[in-house]
Design a protein around this motif. Structure first.
Motif, PDB file in Angstrom:
ATOM      1  N   THR A  84      30.011 -22.387   2.211  1.00  0.00           N
ATOM      2  CA  THR A  84      28.845 -22.589   3.080  1.00  0.00           C
ATOM      3  C   THR A  84      27.691 -23.200   2.303  1.00  0.00           C
ATOM      4  N   ALA A  85      27.486 -22.713   1.080  1.00  0.00           N
ATOM      5  CA  ALA A  85      26.414 -23.267   0.246  1.00  0.00           C
ATOM      6  C   ALA A  85      26.675 -24.735  -0.080  1.00  0.00           C
ATOM      7  N   LEU A  86      27.932 -25.066  -0.384  1.00  0.00           N
ATOM      8  CA  LEU A  86      28.271 -26.459  -0.671  1.00  0.00           C
ATOM      9  C   LEU A  86      28.034 -27.342   0.543  1.00  0.00           C
ATOM     10  N   ALA A  87      28.361 -26.819   1.722  1.00  0.00           N
ATOM     11  CA  ALA A  87      28.167 -27.598   2.946  1.00  0.00           C
ATOM     12  C   ALA A  87      26.691 -27.893   3.189  1.00  0.00           C
ATOM     13  N   VAL A  88      25.846 -26.907   2.945  1.00  0.00           N
ATOM     14  CA  VAL A  88      24.402 -27.098   3.133  1.00  0.00           C
ATOM     15  C   VAL A  88      23.864 -28.122   2.135  1.00  0.00           C
ATOM     16  N   LEU A  89      24.294 -28.003   0.864  1.00  0.00           N
ATOM     17  CA  LEU A  89      23.833 -28.946  -0.157  1.00  0.00           C
ATOM     18  C   LEU A  89      24.342 -30.358   0.120  1.00  0.00           C
TER      19      LEU A  89
ATOM     20  N   PHE B 229      30.082 -37.402   7.496  1.00  0.00           N
ATOM     21  CA  PHE B 229      30.258 -36.669   8.745  1.00  0.00           C
ATOM     22  C   PHE B 229      31.610 -36.936   9.420  1.00  0.00           C
ATOM     23  N   LEU B 230      31.961 -38.199   9.597  1.00  0.00           N
ATOM     24  CA  LEU B 230      33.200 -38.500  10.310  1.00  0.00           C
ATOM     25  C   LEU B 230      34.431 -38.039   9.537  1.00  0.00           C
ATOM     26  N   LEU B 231      34.507 -38.344   8.261  1.00  0.00           N
ATOM     27  CA  LEU B 231      35.670 -37.959   7.463  1.00  0.00           C
ATOM     28  C   LEU B 231      35.865 -36.445   7.424  1.00  0.00           C
ATOM     29  N   PRO B 232      34.817 -35.639   7.105  1.00  0.00           N
ATOM     30  CA  PRO B 232      35.012 -34.181   7.145  1.00  0.00           C
ATOM     31  C   PRO B 232      35.405 -33.678   8.533  1.00  0.00           C
ATOM     32  N   ALA B 233      34.857 -34.309   9.584  1.00  0.00           N
ATOM     33  CA  ALA B 233      35.192 -33.881  10.936  1.00  0.00           C
ATOM     34  C   ALA B 233      36.661 -34.154  11.250  1.00  0.00           C
ATOM     35  N   VAL B 234      37.167 -35.305  10.823  1.00  0.00           N
ATOM     36  CA  VAL B 234      38.580 -35.631  11.046  1.00  0.00           C
ATOM     37  C   VAL B 234      39.478 -34.662  10.286  1.00  0.00           C
ATOM     38  N   LEU B 235      39.111 -34.338   9.050  1.00  0.00           N
ATOM     39  CA  LEU B 235      39.908 -33.397   8.259  1.00  0.00           C
ATOM     40  C   LEU B 235      39.887 -32.000   8.879  1.00  0.00           C
ATOM     41  N   ALA B 236      38.717 -31.575   9.351  1.00  0.00           N
ATOM     42  CA  ALA B 236      38.625 -30.266   9.997  1.00  0.00           C
ATOM     43  C   ALA B 236      39.452 -30.239  11.280  1.00  0.00           C
ATOM     44  N   LEU B 237      39.421 -31.322  12.044  1.00  0.00           N
ATOM     45  CA  LEU B 237      40.218 -31.397  13.261  1.00  0.00           C
ATOM     46  C   LEU B 237      41.709 -31.356  12.920  1.00  0.00           C
TER      47      LEU B 237
ATOM     48  N   ALA C  62      33.726 -25.543   6.529  1.00  0.00           N
ATOM     49  CA  ALA C  62      32.526 -25.662   5.703  1.00  0.00           C
ATOM     50  C   ALA C  62      32.882 -26.120   4.290  1.00  0.00           C
ATOM     51  N   LEU C  63      33.971 -25.605   3.766  1.00  0.00           N
ATOM     52  CA  LEU C  63      34.392 -25.973   2.424  1.00  0.00           C
ATOM     53  C   LEU C  63      34.800 -27.445   2.355  1.00  0.00           C
ATOM     54  N   LEU C  64      35.524 -27.923   3.359  1.00  0.00           N
ATOM     55  CA  LEU C  64      35.917 -29.328   3.382  1.00  0.00           C
ATOM     56  C   LEU C  64      34.689 -30.236   3.484  1.00  0.00           C
ATOM     57  N   PHE C  65      33.725 -29.833   4.285  1.00  0.00           N
ATOM     58  CA  PHE C  65      32.504 -30.620   4.428  1.00  0.00           C
ATOM     59  C   PHE C  65      31.753 -30.688   3.100  1.00  0.00           C
ATOM     60  N   GLY C  66      31.626 -29.535   2.427  1.00  0.00           N
ATOM     61  CA  GLY C  66      30.909 -29.509   1.161  1.00  0.00           C
ATOM     62  C   GLY C  66      31.619 -30.276   0.068  1.00  0.00           C
ATOM     63  N   LEU C  67      32.943 -30.101  -0.045  1.00  0.00           N
ATOM     64  CA  LEU C  67      33.692 -30.789  -1.092  1.00  0.00           C
ATOM     65  C   LEU C  67      33.735 -32.297  -0.852  1.00  0.00           C
ATOM     66  N   ALA C  68      33.823 -32.718   0.401  1.00  0.00           N
ATOM     67  CA  ALA C  68      33.788 -34.149   0.698  1.00  0.00           C
ATOM     68  C   ALA C  68      32.461 -34.759   0.250  1.00  0.00           C
ATOM     69  N   GLY C  69      31.389 -34.003   0.408  1.00  0.00           N
ATOM     70  CA  GLY C  69      30.085 -34.488  -0.031  1.00  0.00           C
ATOM     71  C   GLY C  69      29.972 -34.589  -1.535  1.00  0.00           C
TER      72      GLY C  69
ATOM     73  N   GLY D 128      48.591 -24.541   9.312  1.00  0.00           N
ATOM     74  CA  GLY D 128      47.157 -24.774   9.212  1.00  0.00           C
ATOM     75  C   GLY D 128      46.597 -24.315   7.883  1.00  0.00           C
ATOM     76  N   LYS D 129      47.053 -23.146   7.403  1.00  0.00           N
ATOM     77  CA  LYS D 129      46.590 -22.650   6.109  1.00  0.00           C
ATOM     78  C   LYS D 129      47.037 -23.569   4.983  1.00  0.00           C
ATOM     79  N   ALA D 130      48.288 -24.023   5.060  1.00  0.00           N
ATOM     80  CA  ALA D 130      48.801 -24.926   4.035  1.00  0.00           C
ATOM     81  C   ALA D 130      48.031 -26.241   4.039  1.00  0.00           C
ATOM     82  N   CYS D 131      47.696 -26.741   5.208  1.00  0.00           N
ATOM     83  CA  CYS D 131      46.940 -27.984   5.330  1.00  0.00           C
ATOM     84  C   CYS D 131      45.558 -27.836   4.696  1.00  0.00           C
ATOM     85  N   CYS D 132      44.913 -26.704   4.939  1.00  0.00           N
ATOM     86  CA  CYS D 132      43.599 -26.440   4.353  1.00  0.00           C
ATOM     87  C   CYS D 132      43.685 -26.384   2.827  1.00  0.00           C
ATOM     88  N   VAL D 133      44.697 -25.699   2.320  1.00  0.00           N
ATOM     89  CA  VAL D 133      44.861 -25.575   0.869  1.00  0.00           C
ATOM     90  C   VAL D 133      45.067 -26.946   0.232  1.00  0.00           C
ATOM     91  N   VAL D 134      45.919 -27.772   0.843  1.00  0.00           N
ATOM     92  CA  VAL D 134      46.213 -29.095   0.287  1.00  0.00           C
ATOM     93  C   VAL D 134      44.964 -29.971   0.259  1.00  0.00           C
TER      94      VAL D 134
END
Length: 317
Positions: free
Chosen positions: A141-146, A64-72, A20-27, A85-91
């Motif tokens: 989550t809020a960032l993802a919704v916005l 949509f595609l870029l956040p999905a690829v990053l989440a994957l 959710a955070l990656l989706f929101g920040l990408a936006g 995985g945690k390090a990848c998320c942090v980076v």
């Protein structure tokens, strides 16, 4: 009895929270920036002959595609190794935070690249810690919704780029010619000040500009006429439409400016027109060189990446 530690109630890097955070920040850091750049300069799309289908594909890619690829990527890394995985998320979160902070600080701290870089990285590190390792991680989550709102607003605000191939203008606009029609030739010379053409006596220099001088000798010269806008696109659009430029950014297309010299003269003239930043001539009358559809979108992404680098870098760099 052995108790299992509760993972969901304390700070951590849970998959859903990270996604959710990656989706929101990408936006916020990437997609919205590019959408604003396009809405502020619609001629960017007109010059590249992009269509609304290209914009739908751009929205699908950025939002949509870029956040999905990053989440994957994070999910695969976590399957291989939870610490990886945690390090990848942090980076990835840190990278988006850095991109966002660079846009905020470029105008205020852009005079010093060292100060700018240090401040942007420090704020990005603080934001990453705040969003991932404190109770403020719920903001993801809020960032993802916005972030879902950005592509919707963009597609609602983006102007119409194409035309229907021509306009059925009646005699009210087209008029009825009397006698033989005279040929019309319009040549626009950009960034050529009048003072460059003149001698000290105010006449066109026949030595430096012999052909312009010859044209002036056989024509009516309105020496005090000037354009109504500083920008070439706005000035030319005003000449072709007879209307002052609008305050908001409007693409120079038939959809936005349907009544212009091309559409007015269309029933009576054949056209030989070259337009680089506008599409005011009906496509059925002016056959422009079109870029193959398979190349338009990759070229759009390449040009947008260059614009984005300008948007996040100090002006001096």
């Amino acid at each position: 009895m052995q108790e299992t530690p509760r993972q969901h109630g304390r700070p951590g890097l849970q998959n859903a929270a990270c996604f959710a955070l990656l989706f929101g920040l990408a936006g916020f850091a990437l997609a919205q920036t590019i959408y604003n750049l396009i809405l502020g300069t619609p001629e960017f799309l007109v010059a590249r002959q992009n269509t609304r289908a290209d914009l739908w594909l751009l929205v699908a890619t950025l939002s949509f595609l870029l956040p999905a690829v990053l989440a994957l990527t994070v999910a695969v890394a976590k399957r291989l190794s939870p610490p990886l995985g945690k390090a990848c998320c942090v980076v990835l979160v840190f990278a988006f935070c850095s991109l966002f902070m660079a846009q905020l600080l470029r105008d205020s701290l852009g005079h010093s690249i060292l100060t700018f870089s240090a401040a942007a990285l420090a704020l990005a590190a603080f934001s990453t810690w705040l969003l991932l390792f404190t109770r403020f991680r719920a903001l993801g989550t809020a960032l993802a919704v916005l972030a879902l709102v950005f592509p919707v607003l963009f597609m609602l605000k983006v102007p119409e780029l194409g035309d229907s191939g021509g306009l059925a203008l009646d005699d009210t606009y087209a008029g009825t010619p009397r006698g033989e029609l005279a040929p019309v030739v319009m040549v626009l010379v950009d960034e050529l000040p009048l003072a460059t053409l003149l001698m000290e006596n105010g006449e066109i220099d026949s030595q430096l500009f012999p052909h312009i001088h010859e044209l002036q000798q056989t024509s009516t010269w309105y020496r005090n006429t000037t354009t109504v806008a500083d920008g070439t696109l706005e000035a030319v659009s005003a000449i072709l439409t007879g209307r002052y430029p609008k305050l908001e950014a409007v693409p120079a297309t038939i959809a936005s400016l349907p009544i212009n010299l091309f559409t007015l003269l269309s029933p009576h003239y054949e056209f030989n027109v070259v337009e680089s930043l506008s599409r005011l001539c009906p496509s059925t009358r002016c056959m422009a060189d079109t870029m193959p559809s398979g190349l338009r979108f990759p070229a759009l992404l390449l040009d947008l990446s260059a614009l984005l680098l300008h948007r996040v870098s100090p002006d001096s760099y």
